[in-house]
Design a protein around this motif. Structure first.
Motif, PDB file in Angstrom:
ATOM      1  N   SER A  24       0.812  -1.220   0.000  1.00  9.25           N
ATOM      2  CA  SER A  24       0.000   0.000   0.000  1.00  9.25           C
ATOM      3  C   SER A  24       0.845   1.270   0.000  1.00  9.25           C
ATOM      4  N   GLU A 115      -2.696  -4.813   9.343  1.00 12.71           N
ATOM      5  CA  GLU A 115      -3.726  -5.617  10.014  1.00 12.71           C
ATOM      6  C   GLU A 115      -3.163  -6.866  10.679  1.00 12.71           C
ATOM      7  N   LEU A 165      -9.514  -8.571  -0.950  1.00 10.06           N
ATOM      8  CA  LEU A 165      -9.701  -7.323  -0.204  1.00 10.06           C
ATOM      9  C   LEU A 165      -8.502  -6.415  -0.495  1.00 10.06           C
ATOM     10  N   SER A 166      -8.764  -5.236  -1.014  1.00  5.01           N
ATOM     11  CA  SER A 166      -7.669  -4.332  -1.377  1.00  5.01           C
ATOM     12  C   SER A 166      -6.917  -3.870  -0.131  1.00  5.01           C
ATOM     13  N   GLU A 168      -6.127  -0.895   0.619  1.00  4.06           N
ATOM     14  CA  GLU A 168      -6.788   0.294   1.161  1.00  4.06           C
ATOM     15  C   GLU A 168      -7.955  -0.098   2.067  1.00  4.06           C
ATOM     16  N   ASP A 169      -8.719  -1.111   1.649  1.00  6.46           N
ATOM     17  CA  ASP A 169      -9.832  -1.577   2.478  1.00  6.46           C
ATOM     18  C   ASP A 169      -9.327  -2.241   3.756  1.00  6.46           C
ATOM     19  N   VAL A 170      -8.206  -2.941   3.666  1.00  2.93           N
ATOM     20  CA  VAL A 170      -7.623  -3.556   4.855  1.00  2.93           C
ATOM     21  C   VAL A 170      -7.275  -2.479   5.879  1.00  2.93           C
ATOM     22  N   ARG A 172      -8.484   0.582   6.121  1.00  3.25           N
ATOM     23  CA  ARG A 172      -9.712   1.229   6.609  1.00  3.25           C
ATOM     24  C   ARG A 172     -10.395   0.356   7.661  1.00  3.25           C
ATOM     25  N   ARG A 173     -10.505  -0.932   7.392  1.00  2.00           N
ATOM     26  CA  ARG A 173     -11.156  -1.835   8.340  1.00  2.00           C
ATOM     27  C   ARG A 173     -10.358  -1.949   9.637  1.00  2.00           C
ATOM     28  N   TYR A 176     -11.235   0.990  11.808  1.00  2.00           N
ATOM     29  CA  TYR A 176     -12.546   0.795  12.436  1.00  2.00           C
ATOM     30  C   TYR A 176     -12.458  -0.188  13.604  1.00  2.00           C
TER      31      TYR A 176
END
Length: 199
Positions: A24, A115, A165-166, A168-170, A172-173, A176
């Motif tokens: 990323s 993550e 799962l991109s 960027e989504d990793v 973001r999650r 959260y």
């Protein structure tokens, strides 16, 4: 000081892995170096962590020479360097003892992968009673394959799979999942601004 920066797995092993082309933030060392500078100026402890898998024959096997800090980073004398063999930086190391001896109660964490090793360290640190700041833009990760994806996918296959799962989504999650539970989410800019206001 009662604060420490934990730099997790920003090591050449990742550059030697085929997935590096999907990372990323290929310039993660710039953000990490900014955090290291902030910590040093504040007199905080800087702890360097490297992941090691002895005897594995892979990029994390110390025998291959990749288990070292990325070339753009430099460790100063007196800054601890620890090697871990688990995802988090505590379980297979003396990190907690080191922090306790120095009176550290607040941790800032950064590194690779967002993550995985960084998040896992943040969660365990929180459970151990540390106040944790997770600096998202000083972490990096790769796309994550779907649980049903075949083993041994090539990079091209990983990226072509719509279930992947991109990165960027990793990221973001992860924000959260950690925010308000295990850590405060921050950026390097925010920490620099905060340090300037205290000066």
């Amino acid at each position: 000081m009662t604060r420490a920066l934990i730099v997790i797995d920003v090591q050449e092993s990742f550059r030697a892995h085929p997935l590096w082309e999907t990372i990323s933030d290929p310039k993660i060392t710039r953000q990490v170096d900014r955090l290291v500078g902030l910590a040093r100026r504040a007199g905080d402890t800087v702890v360097w962590v490297l992941h090691s898998e002895p005897g594995s024959g892979g990029v994390f096997d110390p025998a291959l020479g990749h288990v070292r800090l990325m070339d753009e980073l430099s460790r100063r004398d007196g800054e601890p360097l620890i090697h871990k063999t688990s995802h988090n930086a505590f379980t297979t190391t003396n990190l907690q003892q080191l922090l306790t001896e120095r009176g550290v109660r607040e941790l800032t964490v950064c590194g690779i992968r967002t993550e995985q090793c960084v998040e896992t360290t943040a969660r365990l640190a929180s459970d151990l009673g540390y106040q944790v700041t997770f600096v998202t833009d000083a972490t990096a990760t790769n796309p994550v394959p779907h649980r049903d994806a075949p083993a041994g996918q090539s990079v091209a296959e990983l990226l072509a799979d719509p279930r992947t799962l991109s990165a960027e989504d990793v990221v973001r999650r992860t924000e959260y999942a950690l925010s308000g539970r295990f850590a405060t989410i921050a950026t390097v800019d925010e920490l620099e601004t905060s340090a300037a206001s205290r000066a």
